[in-house]
Design an enzyme around this catalytic site. Structure first.
Site, short mmCIF file in Angstrom:
data_model
loop_
_atom_site.label_atom_id
_atom_site.label_comp_id
_atom_site.label_asym_id
_atom_site.label_seq_id
_atom_site.Cartn_x
_atom_site.Cartn_y
_atom_site.Cartn_z
CB CYS A 1 -2.95 -2.07 0.67
SG CYS A 1 -4.56 -1.31 0.79
CG ASP A 2 0.34 -1.85 3.04
OD1 ASP A 2 0.54 -1.71 1.82
OD2 ASP A 2 0.00 -0.92 3.79
CB CYS B 1 -4.75 -0.76 3.80
SG CYS B 1 -5.55 -1.70 2.48
#
Ligand code: NAP
Length: 308
Positions: free
Chosen positions: A138-139, A135
């Site tokens: 997200c990261d 992701c």
């Protein structure tokens, strides 16, 4: 004691929430079960530009928050962190088990989508959360101004590669062929950023590092030469797979593991409908998931009205 609802929707992405909205608006008592937090795959998408009605695009998170809000306004009951382990057909009813709870219903819409396929190379599992990610939204921020690799050549790899290119120093796109599978508009953007370097005809054979990812080892698919590329993170986008084990023998699957449905999104078990990415279909998008959810919701409504 099990809890009874006329309809149960399993999965809280765009398809499930839309089915829930349609069922509620038809006056059906419906419970939506979601294994994590409601919102589905779009929660991991920075920007959605091909969902009609948002000419400037919308973040996946905001779109899903709006759909959840719409569901709640129509009285949709949502139960989060409720992973379904099994479904059993018991006479006219379905029994849905999650942990030590059982829920019963007259009909179901299954909208549990897909999960990311793993690369299956040494280092992938070991460094998950320490540089290996599925992701970018997200990261990605953890790797600001560093070099990262994206694996894959489909829509997800290129779209998430573009998201990363806004944040990191350089994105290596590692693809096993010499042309991308992604939509042309995404390809055009990727070739223009100047921050994405394409490593064609390469497959990852190992992800390497000490405490965290430090490099990725690639093999050339043509001459089998091995190269090591220093990167701080590896984002894996090599496709997705439907998880259907909990459905037991209630549905038929195609060769790739997707649920086969009729034109009305029914399956071979009466009262059990499917919608969204889990089913065999030619286009997996938020727009098509929403269309599926509406159709499955309406057809389950008709089924329930007959059985009431
Ligand atoms: P995908 O379209 O199946 O693409 C997977 C990519 O990974 C392909 O390029 C494939 O190579 C490569 N690959 C597969 N196995 C591999 C392996 N073992 N090692 C190295 N590379 C491997 O999957 P996706 O990109 O996750 O997309 C899934 C679905 O969601 C698609 O229907 C897609 O259109 C949709 N989606 C749409 C959007 C959007 O519209 N913006 C965004 C994300 C996803 P080959 O090309 O050689 O097969």
């Amino acid at each position: 004691m099990s809890e009874f609802h006329e309809a149960i929707v399993i999965g809280g992405g765009p398809a499930g929430l839309t089915a829930g909205i349609y069922l509620r608006r038809a006056g059906i008592d419906v419970l939506l079960l979601e294994k994590g937090i409601v919102g589905g795959t779009p929660l991991q998408t920075e920007r959605i530009e091909n969902y009609p009605g948002f000419p400037n695009g919308i973040s996946g998170k905001e779109l899903m928050e709006r759909i959840v809000e719409q569901g709640r306004q129509f009285g949709l009951t949502i139960k989060e962190f409720c992973p379904v382990a099994s479904i059993v057909r018991d006479g006219e009813r379905f029994a849905v088990t999650s942990g030590n709870e059982t829920f019963e219903s007259l009909g179901l819409v299954i909208t549990t989508g897909t999960t990311s396929v793993k690369l299956g190379v040494p280092g992938e599992e070991e460094f998950q959360g320490r540089g290996v990610s599925y992701c970018a939204t997200c990261d990605g921020w953890f790797f600001a101004d560093l070099d990262v690799a994206v694996i894959g050549g489909g829509d997800a790899a290129i779209e998430e590669g573009l998201t990363l290119a806004n944040v990191v120093r350089k994105v290596y796109v590692v693809h096993r062929r010499d042309r991308l599978r992604a939509q042309q508009i995404l390809q055009d953007r990727a070739f223009k950023t100047g921050k994405m370097e394409f490593l064609w005809n390469k497959i990852p054979v190992r992800i390497s590092g000490s405490d965290a990812v430090e490099s990725i080892i690639l093999e050339d698919t043509k001459n089998h030469q091995i190269t090591e590329v220093p990167v701080s993170a590896v984002f894996v986008y090599v496709g997705s797979r439907a998880d259907t084990a909990f459905l037991g023998g209630l549905v038929d699957l195609d060769g790739a593991g997707y649920v086969i449905s009729g034109e009305d999104l029914s399956t071979r078990t009466e009262g059990l409908f499917v919608a969204g990415d889990i089913r065999k279909k030619s286009l997996r998008q938020v727009a098509t998931a929403v269309g599926d959810g509406a159709l499955a919701g309406v057809n389950l409504e008709h089924y329930i009205l007959e059985k009431r």
